[in-house]
Design an enzyme around this catalytic site. Sequence first.
Site, PDB file in Angstrom:
ATOM      1  N   TYR A 151       0.953  -1.357   0.060  1.00 29.32           N
ATOM      2  CA  TYR A 151      -0.092   0.098   0.015  1.00 29.32           C
ATOM      3  C   TYR A 151       1.017   1.313   0.001  1.00 29.32           C
ATOM      4  O   TYR A 151       0.171   2.324  -0.211  1.00 29.32           O
ATOM      5  CB  TYR A 151      -1.052   0.134   1.345  1.00 29.32           C
ATOM      6  CG  TYR A 151      -2.015  -0.968   0.978  1.00 29.32           C
ATOM      7  CD1 TYR A 151      -3.242  -0.831  -0.060  1.00 29.32           C
ATOM      8  CD2 TYR A 151      -2.024  -2.324   1.385  1.00 29.32           C
ATOM      9  CE1 TYR A 151      -3.739  -1.756  -0.217  1.00 29.32           C
ATOM     10  CE2 TYR A 151      -2.852  -3.270   1.306  1.00 29.32           C
ATOM     11  CZ  TYR A 151      -3.833  -3.164   0.692  1.00 29.32           C
ATOM     12  OH  TYR A 151      -4.674  -4.074   0.278  1.00 29.32           O
ATOM     13  N   PHE A 431      -9.342  -5.171  10.583  1.00 29.97           N
ATOM     14  CA  PHE A 431     -10.523  -4.708   9.844  1.00 29.97           C
ATOM     15  C   PHE A 431     -10.372  -4.885   8.464  1.00 29.97           C
ATOM     16  O   PHE A 431      -8.980  -5.045   8.033  1.00 29.97           O
ATOM     17  CB  PHE A 431     -11.131  -3.290  10.311  1.00 29.97           C
ATOM     18  CG  PHE A 431     -10.110  -2.195   9.826  1.00 29.97           C
ATOM     19  CD1 PHE A 431     -10.124  -1.720   8.741  1.00 29.97           C
ATOM     20  CD2 PHE A 431      -9.317  -1.605  11.184  1.00 29.97           C
ATOM     21  CE1 PHE A 431      -9.291  -0.574   8.485  1.00 29.97           C
ATOM     22  CE2 PHE A 431      -8.550  -0.493  10.817  1.00 29.97           C
ATOM     23  CZ  PHE A 431      -8.421   0.055   9.431  1.00 29.97           C
TER      24      PHE A 431
HETATM   25  C1  LIG Z   1      -6.749  -3.865   3.081  1.00 36.22           C
HETATM   26  C2  LIG Z   1      -6.570  -5.553   2.674  1.00 36.22           C
HETATM   27  O1  LIG Z   1      -7.465  -5.981   2.299  1.00 36.22           O
HETATM   28  S1  LIG Z   1      -5.164  -6.124   2.768  1.00 36.22           S
HETATM   29  C3  LIG Z   1      -5.371  -7.410   1.544  1.00 36.22           C
HETATM   30  C4  LIG Z   1      -4.641  -7.380   0.433  1.00 36.22           C
HETATM   31  N1  LIG Z   1      -5.109  -8.534  -0.246  1.00 36.22           N
HETATM   32  C5  LIG Z   1      -4.297 -10.095  -0.345  1.00 36.22           C
HETATM   33  O2  LIG Z   1      -3.403  -9.872   0.427  1.00 36.22           O
HETATM   34  C6  LIG Z   1      -5.010 -10.863  -0.997  1.00 36.22           C
HETATM   35  C7  LIG Z   1      -3.993 -11.607  -2.103  1.00 36.22           C
HETATM   36  N2  LIG Z   1      -3.343 -10.712  -3.086  1.00 36.22           N
HETATM   37  C8  LIG Z   1      -4.363 -10.088  -3.956  1.00 36.22           C
HETATM   38  O3  LIG Z   1      -5.317 -10.361  -4.016  1.00 36.22           O
HETATM   39  C9  LIG Z   1      -3.595  -9.293  -4.983  1.00 36.22           C
HETATM   40  O4  LIG Z   1      -2.279  -9.760  -5.182  1.00 36.22           O
HETATM   41  C10 LIG Z   1      -3.635  -7.772  -4.549  1.00 36.22           C
HETATM   42  C11 LIG Z   1      -4.824  -7.278  -4.419  1.00 36.22           C
HETATM   43  C12 LIG Z   1      -2.407  -7.539  -3.418  1.00 36.22           C
HETATM   44  C13 LIG Z   1      -2.851  -7.105  -5.808  1.00 36.22           C
HETATM   45  O5  LIG Z   1      -3.745  -6.946  -7.062  1.00 36.22           O
HETATM   46  P1  LIG Z   1      -3.145  -6.679  -8.368  1.00 36.22           P
HETATM   47  O6  LIG Z   1      -4.319  -6.423  -9.311  1.00 36.22           O
HETATM   48  O7  LIG Z   1      -2.385  -8.014  -8.628  1.00 36.22           O
HETATM   49  O8  LIG Z   1      -2.152  -5.608  -8.392  1.00 36.22           O
HETATM   50  P2  LIG Z   1      -1.902  -4.650  -9.326  1.00 36.22           P
HETATM   51  O9  LIG Z   1      -1.648  -5.536 -10.795  1.00 36.22           O
HETATM   52  O10 LIG Z   1      -2.551  -3.567  -9.560  1.00 36.22           O
HETATM   53  O11 LIG Z   1      -0.296  -4.296  -9.098  1.00 36.22           O
HETATM   54  C14 LIG Z   1       0.029  -3.271  -8.556  1.00 36.22           C
HETATM   55  C15 LIG Z   1       1.347  -3.198  -8.116  1.00 36.22           C
HETATM   56  O12 LIG Z   1       1.540  -3.702  -6.839  1.00 36.22           O
HETATM   57  C16 LIG Z   1       2.413  -4.787  -7.021  1.00 36.22           C
HETATM   58  N3  LIG Z   1       1.946  -5.725  -6.214  1.00 36.22           N
HETATM   59  C17 LIG Z   1       0.826  -6.274  -6.280  1.00 36.22           C
HETATM   60  N4  LIG Z   1       0.575  -7.243  -5.253  1.00 36.22           N
HETATM   61  C18 LIG Z   1       1.778  -7.220  -4.512  1.00 36.22           C
HETATM   62  C19 LIG Z   1       2.265  -7.803  -3.308  1.00 36.22           C
HETATM   63  N5  LIG Z   1       1.683  -8.895  -2.769  1.00 36.22           N
HETATM   64  N6  LIG Z   1       3.428  -7.565  -2.838  1.00 36.22           N
HETATM   65  C20 LIG Z   1       4.122  -6.561  -3.488  1.00 36.22           C
HETATM   66  N7  LIG Z   1       3.821  -5.917  -4.433  1.00 36.22           N
HETATM   67  C21 LIG Z   1       2.545  -6.143  -5.176  1.00 36.22           C
HETATM   68  C22 LIG Z   1       2.708  -5.082  -8.485  1.00 36.22           C
HETATM   69  O13 LIG Z   1       3.618  -5.741  -8.811  1.00 36.22           O
HETATM   70  C23 LIG Z   1       2.321  -3.838  -8.968  1.00 36.22           C
HETATM   71  O14 LIG Z   1       3.727  -2.796  -8.870  1.00 36.22           O
HETATM   72  P3  LIG Z   1       4.026  -1.746 -10.037  1.00 36.22           P
HETATM   73  O15 LIG Z   1       2.872  -0.806 -10.106  1.00 36.22           O
HETATM   74  O16 LIG Z   1       5.182  -1.368  -9.688  1.00 36.22           O
HETATM   75  O17 LIG Z   1       4.154  -2.682 -11.291  1.00 36.22           O
END
Ligand SMILES: CC(=O)SCCNC(=O)CCNC(=O)[C@H](O)C(C)(C)COP(=O)(O)OP(=O)(O)OC[C@H]1O[C@@H](n2cnc3c(N)ncnc32)[C@H](O)[C@@H]1OP(=O)(O)O
Length: 431
Positions: A151, A431
């Site tokens: 984030y 949360f």
């Molecule tokens: C508040 C909460 O709900 S916290 C919970 C977060 N969700 C989870 O952990 C569930 C499992 N993970 C996921 O569902 C997904 O991997 C998410 C939501 C974290 C990311 O969704 P995506 O659609 O794949 O992300 P998106 O393609 O927009 O990537 C955005 C950027 O974040 C990076 N990124 C995405 N996930 C991660 C991660 N887990 N760790 C580090 N970097 C990440 C990507 O590499 C990308 O980087 P860039 O902008 O430098 O290229």
Amino acid sequence: MTEPYLSLPIDDQAAASLRDSGLRLALVDTADDDAFDAWLSADARGFHSKQPSPAALAQQRELLRHRRTTGVYDDNIPVPHSPVGTVNSWPAPLTVPGPGQVDSWLISSVTVAPTHRRRGIATAMLPAELRTAVALGLPVAALTVSESTIYGRWGFGPSAFSTAWTIDARRAGWIGPATRGRLSFTTAPEFIETGRALLARQNAAHAGEVGLSEYLADRTMTPLEGAPDASTYRIVRYDGPDGDPEGFVTYTITEDDSDFTNATLDVVALVATTDAANAALWRYVIEMDLVSTVRAHTRAVDEPLPWLVRDIRRAKVTKVQDHLWTRILDVPAALEARRYENAGTLVLEVDDPLGFADGRFRVAAGSDGVASVTETTDAPDVSLPVGALASVYLGAPAAAGLAAAGRIDGDAVALDRLFRTAVPPRLSSWF
Ligand SMILES: CC(=O)SCCNC(=O)CCNC(=O)[C@H](O)C(C)(C)COP(=O)(O)OP(=O)(O)OC[C@H]1O[C@@H](n2cnc3c(N)ncnc32)[C@H](O)[C@@H]1OP(=O)(O)O
């Protein structure tokens, strides 16, 4: 009447960028059971949780209806009603130093289906949530995170840390105060209203805590439908010497089949509105017969437990972790909502690549703790990214570390003196 945050239209910018990728951003009608169940199931799948049972779905539909619920849909897959992206959000008070409260936009359930990851879905959803918060006039957004690497890119910074503890109950030895009030067992049905009120009172007194919805509050007293330890929750309340409720502890105990005296007690929640309640409830769990180990999590970094036991090394911090992340969207409103323990004036240059909080601001705090925050063209004393501002916002001792890391320029000592609080911020729930 529908709350404005529920009826506000979907974010145009995010909808357009997702449309370019063949995806559809939509608000979920939480009164439509099928649509909401599909969203809830996708959310569970996104966190690798088990598929919720029909009873669990029914409970979640009821308890989560108050959240703004958004899905991203791929209409070209065989099961198009199952979202490939989820997020929900709702307004809640965040306690700031003073203590005071600032209206915040809490964001949760951010998932993207493993089949659709790394295509920019989260990149569309998160800024959309921030624009929604701005449209609602909310100066701060906040979340608790699965991974600390996600984030920062959207301007969030870790604002409150939490600790986890393992206590050697046999050897710790209690030297804290005697218990003057009364401890007694209760049950969730009879205690829930009192428990909610205690949580509200506790959380309004500590910077970093948030006002809990019933869904979040009730989880501290009774497990959600389908949770494996549903039958093992025990709740003990603490009433002060004058009979007023001051706290409660919810816990589970896991027996060791090979040794009856070697059980482990896990604290689900220890809620206290007074120091006496905090001490009495700790003493209660530590002195439990047949228990050799007590574990607790999401406690404050200044938890007083080490000072309450004779052998400080038997109460071990097993984890210190970033917990609450905040995102400042309106610098004057956010910074004026809190109080300052030292008078002082600083000009801050805030860098926000997403444009919400960009600018130069004079923060002038008086000896009464009240600050006025105005835009200025004066030279800055401190230049920092918006995520670093979030990390000092609630009073955490982060300025020196951020300066050492080269993430803030200028007078970090003055920044620390103005923003840091004697009691560090904390958040005792997820949360
Ligand atoms: C508040 C909460 O709900 S916290 C919970 C977060 N969700 C989870 O952990 C569930 C499992 N993970 C996921 O569902 C997904 O991997 C998410 C939501 C974290 C990311 O969704 P995506 O659609 O794949 O992300 P998106 O393609 O927009 O990537 C955005 C950027 O974040 C990076 N990124 C995405 N996930 C991660 C991660 N887990 N760790 C580090 N970097 C990440 C990507 O590499 C990308 O980087 P860039 O902008 O430098 O290229």
